[in-house]
Design an enzyme around this catalytic site. Sequence first.
Site, PDB file in Angstrom:
ATOM      1  N   ASP A 170       7.617   6.963  10.037  1.00 52.26           N
ATOM      2  CA  ASP A 170       8.405   8.090  10.456  1.00 52.26           C
ATOM      3  C   ASP A 170       9.885   7.698  10.288  1.00 52.26           C
ATOM      4  OD1 ASP A 170       9.999  10.210  11.373  1.00 52.26           O
ATOM      5  OD2 ASP A 170       8.474  10.566  13.346  1.00 52.26           O
ATOM      6  N   HIS A 204       2.686  -5.991  -8.498  1.00 48.69           N
ATOM      7  CA  HIS A 204       1.456  -6.257  -7.820  1.00 48.69           C
ATOM      8  C   HIS A 204       1.391  -7.865  -7.717  1.00 48.69           C
ATOM      9  CE1 HIS A 204      -2.286  -5.906  -5.835  1.00 48.69           C
ATOM     10  NE2 HIS A 204      -2.771  -5.097  -6.558  1.00 48.69           N
TER      11      HIS A 204
END
Length: 451
Positions: free
Chosen positions: A389, A167
């Site tokens: 995708d 993070h």
Amino acid sequence: MRDVVIISKTIVRPESFEDGPDPVKIHLTPWDLFLLQSDYTQRGLLFPQPDPETNIISQLKSSLSVALKIFYPFAGRLVKTENEDDKTASFYINCDGSGVKFIHASALTVSVNDVLEPVDGIIVPGLLSEFFPVNGVLSCEGVSESLLAIQVTELKDGVFIGYGCNHMVTDGSSFWNFFKTWSEICYTGSDRKNFPPLKLPGWFLRGIDYPIRIPISETVISPVRFVSSDLQDKIFRFTSKETSELKEKANSEVDSKISSLQAVLAHMWRAIIRNRDLNPEEEIYCRLLMDMRRRLNPPLEKECFGNVVGFVTVTATVREVVNNGLGWAALQINKSVGSQTDENFRVFAENWVKKPRILNGNLGNKAMMSSSNSIGVSGSPWFDVYGNDFGWGKPIAVRGGPGNSSDGKLVVYSGVEDGTIEIQTSLTSRVMEKLSTDAEFLRHVYVGYAK
């Protein structure tokens, strides 16, 4: 017998090319270093099964290599320097191309439906944890761990791509930009020349000397880490109709402009607090992470890479939240979010440098983000998770990993359908059971996956 079998572990490095950027050092900001002992962020996408003739592992690795040349900080390592003169430590990211961990796994006894529709809607923590890399790894361990790790698990009738990300390197906005780029390269075969160079927010360290020095005592990892064995996770889904109804209700109760997300979060907050059986006068909190890029002066471009999140805390009593209605609770969230300005962001940084405060390594980001008297919200419905995708279909579902589960932790995602909001919610079993039968709460919520 384990459901998940590890087939291979490799390191994927950035594609080498002559016109790439020179290795750089990225000095960490107070907002980065604040998360030094937080868990790696874990998210994952569930995909339909590719054509059996498709070598997805080879395609994913080669396209990841190209994507890492663009998003080169992920392929670096954290460097820690101990300063003997004042017993402090400093950190920076060395973008040296060391690469990211890539795990190929198989779980051929697990179906897509096992992930989408677990028994009673409760996500099985043991199973899901095996779909994610770097479980239990803290951000400060990026000195030896890769700053990004990917695990591709082939299921009986689908594929789960899970990741763990440091993070301190990036927030959700930047990460999903990277993921979209990776999926586009894999799908279309596009090379790096079709994508703009990475934009780093180098200016926001003005006025702060770096590298920032932290007392070494603040960087020591606790040998004992708290892990609750009584947590349950469920997905609560708000359709566009339900979010609109909650927004309309909240705005009808107060004279303000409450957003759909604020109304949904207020609904969740009130229901969770109502079912925790707390003292009516107890102080409670709703804590949120929010993107600050466009709130800074001058504003950063939304594509700017890095960890640029602010921490918002809404404070109230149990009685106020439960008795004052949806609009009142939503308004408190609205006001707190609206109060986050460039000045607030910079004041936090200036004060933090004077007295560094790291989140407790025993609890990681759980200490700040959630507890029995609070909820902690991360994620966003504006992250385009369902637009990724790789060439065999768009995602079926998104899930958070076990490293980000704690009592009261809410991870927000966009839904498959436009306008839908899904919230992965972690609660103790007692509270989850009560919440799951709360008629007032369920009036605007669907539990589970939308077919």
